[in-house]
Scaffold this motif. Structure first.
Motif, PDB file in Angstrom:
ATOM      1  N   PHE A  43      15.699  64.149 117.478  1.00  0.00           N
ATOM      2  CA  PHE A  43      16.387  62.859 117.539  1.00  0.00           C
ATOM      3  C   PHE A  43      15.998  61.986 116.365  1.00  0.00           C
ATOM      4  O   PHE A  43      15.009  62.237 115.672  1.00  0.00           O
ATOM      5  N   ALA A  44      16.781  60.946 116.185  1.00  0.00           N
ATOM      6  CA  ALA A  44      16.467  59.887 115.223  1.00  0.00           C
ATOM      7  C   ALA A  44      16.697  58.554 115.924  1.00  0.00           C
ATOM      8  O   ALA A  44      17.472  58.460 116.882  1.00  0.00           O
ATOM      9  N   ILE A  45      16.029  57.544 115.425  1.00  0.00           N
ATOM     10  CA  ILE A  45      16.082  56.215 116.029  1.00  0.00           C
ATOM     11  C   ILE A  45      17.075  55.354 115.263  1.00  0.00           C
ATOM     12  O   ILE A  45      16.983  55.211 114.045  1.00  0.00           O
ATOM     13  N   GLY A  46      18.043  54.796 115.999  1.00  0.00           N
ATOM     14  CA  GLY A  46      19.020  53.886 115.417  1.00  0.00           C
ATOM     15  C   GLY A  46      18.720  52.463 115.844  1.00  0.00           C
ATOM     16  O   GLY A  46      17.582  52.136 116.200  1.00  0.00           O
ATOM     17  N   ASP A  47      19.718  51.638 115.859  1.00  0.00           N
ATOM     18  CA  ASP A  47      19.584  50.249 116.276  1.00  0.00           C
ATOM     19  C   ASP A  47      19.574  50.199 117.805  1.00  0.00           C
ATOM     20  O   ASP A  47      20.620  50.131 118.436  1.00  0.00           O
ATOM     21  N   ASP A  48      18.369  50.267 118.373  1.00  0.00           N
ATOM     22  CA  ASP A  48      18.175  50.305 119.828  1.00  0.00           C
ATOM     23  C   ASP A  48      18.940  51.446 120.499  1.00  0.00           C
ATOM     24  O   ASP A  48      19.498  51.301 121.591  1.00  0.00           O
ATOM     25  N   TYR A  51      19.905  58.949 118.252  1.00  0.00           N
ATOM     26  CA  TYR A  51      20.981  59.835 117.832  1.00  0.00           C
ATOM     27  C   TYR A  51      20.533  61.278 117.990  1.00  0.00           C
ATOM     28  O   TYR A  51      19.395  61.620 117.651  1.00  0.00           O
ATOM     29  N   VAL A  52      21.445  62.127 118.494  1.00  0.00           N
ATOM     30  CA  VAL A  52      21.211  63.566 118.570  1.00  0.00           C
ATOM     31  C   VAL A  52      22.462  64.270 118.074  1.00  0.00           C
ATOM     32  O   VAL A  52      23.589  63.820 118.319  1.00  0.00           O
ATOM     33  N   LEU A  53      22.252  65.365 117.372  1.00  0.00           N
ATOM     34  CA  LEU A  53      23.342  66.196 116.868  1.00  0.00           C
ATOM     35  C   LEU A  53      23.296  67.494 117.663  1.00  0.00           C
ATOM     36  O   LEU A  53      22.318  68.245 117.572  1.00  0.00           O
ATOM     37  N   LEU A  54      24.351  67.738 118.452  1.00  0.00           N
ATOM     38  CA  LEU A  54      24.356  68.854 119.390  1.00  0.00           C
ATOM     39  C   LEU A  54      25.556  69.759 119.171  1.00  0.00           C
ATOM     40  O   LEU A  54      26.666  69.280 118.919  1.00  0.00           O
ATOM     41  N   SER A  55      25.334  71.048 119.317  1.00  0.00           N
ATOM     42  CA  SER A  55      26.420  72.010 119.230  1.00  0.00           C
ATOM     43  C   SER A  55      27.186  72.048 120.549  1.00  0.00           C
ATOM     44  O   SER A  55      26.586  72.043 121.628  1.00  0.00           O
ATOM     45  N   ARG A 131      28.450  68.014 117.248  1.00  0.00           N
ATOM     46  CA  ARG A 131      28.898  66.670 117.607  1.00  0.00           C
ATOM     47  C   ARG A 131      27.704  65.722 117.584  1.00  0.00           C
ATOM     48  O   ARG A 131      26.590  66.083 117.963  1.00  0.00           O
ATOM     49  N   LEU A 132      27.980  64.492 117.194  1.00  0.00           N
ATOM     50  CA  LEU A 132      26.956  63.448 117.149  1.00  0.00           C
ATOM     51  C   LEU A 132      27.088  62.569 118.390  1.00  0.00           C
ATOM     52  O   LEU A 132      28.188  62.096 118.713  1.00  0.00           O
ATOM     53  N   PHE A 133      25.959  62.371 119.067  1.00  0.00           N
ATOM     54  CA  PHE A 133      25.919  61.500 120.241  1.00  0.00           C
ATOM     55  C   PHE A 133      24.957  60.345 119.991  1.00  0.00           C
ATOM     56  O   PHE A 133      23.889  60.524 119.404  1.00  0.00           O
TER      57      PHE A 133
END
Length: 177
Positions: A43-48, A51-55, A131-133
């Motif tokens: 994961f990465a941290i966004g504005d509160d 983000y995860v990039l999943l197949s 896909r990005l969630f």
């Protein structure tokens, strides 16, 4: 500054530092038949948010597209934990949102993930099934150890309002029927 404001500030910083020190999370999603499904993702941290990039080949991506309710656990490694039964951790109730491919939000999320995880993210994001969630918190809990658990209220990763959970473990003999 009040005691509550001091507690909020201190725990907010600890939660933020802890999350920043981890690179993957445990993700629980709900399958179409209603049963839970556990997995993990970098994961990465966004504005509160996270983000995860999943197949779409992976069940967790399919599940989140059908039901955006999720639970996330970010936990201290077993090998470095001082106490296995009280590992430092934060868990959240989350709402997942699928980010539209090649939108401004897509590129922003991919950039944030790439900054944290390197070129592999750019390569994966070019594959048709990824896909990005965006995972947005709806409250959570931060556990630092025995007797040191905190409720994180609100829609921020660090908690808009923090409260110490004081109703802890009790010996069986202390419980009256």
């Amino acid at each position: 500054m009040s005691k509550q404001e001091i507690l909020n500030t201190r725990i907010n910083e600890e939660v933020s530092d802890f999350i920043a020190s981890r690179k993957s999370l445990m993700l629980s999603s709900i399958q179409p038949d209603g049963t839970p499904y556990a997995s993990y993702a970098p994961f990465a941290i966004g504005d509160d948010c996270l983000y995860v990039l999943l197949s779409e080949i992976a069940l967790h991506a399919v599940n989140l597209q059908h039901n955006p309710a999720a639970s996330v656990l970010i936990i201290e490694d077993e090998d470095s934990a001082g106490e296995l039964f009280a590992r430092k951790r934060v868990n959240y109730s989350m709402q997942a949102a699928l980010i539209e491919l090649e939108s401004e939000a897509w590129y922003q999320g991919i950039d944030i993930l790439e900054a944290r995880h390197g070129e592999r993210i750019r390569n994966l994001s070019q594959l048709a099934d990824f896909r990005l969630f965006r995972l947005s918190p709806e409250g959570g809990r931060f556990v630092k150890g025995f007797g040191r658990a905190f409720t994180l209220a609100g829609n921020s990763l660090a908690g808009e309002e923090v409260s110490h959970m004081r109703d802890g473990h009790k010996k069986r003999d202390d419980i009256k029927a």
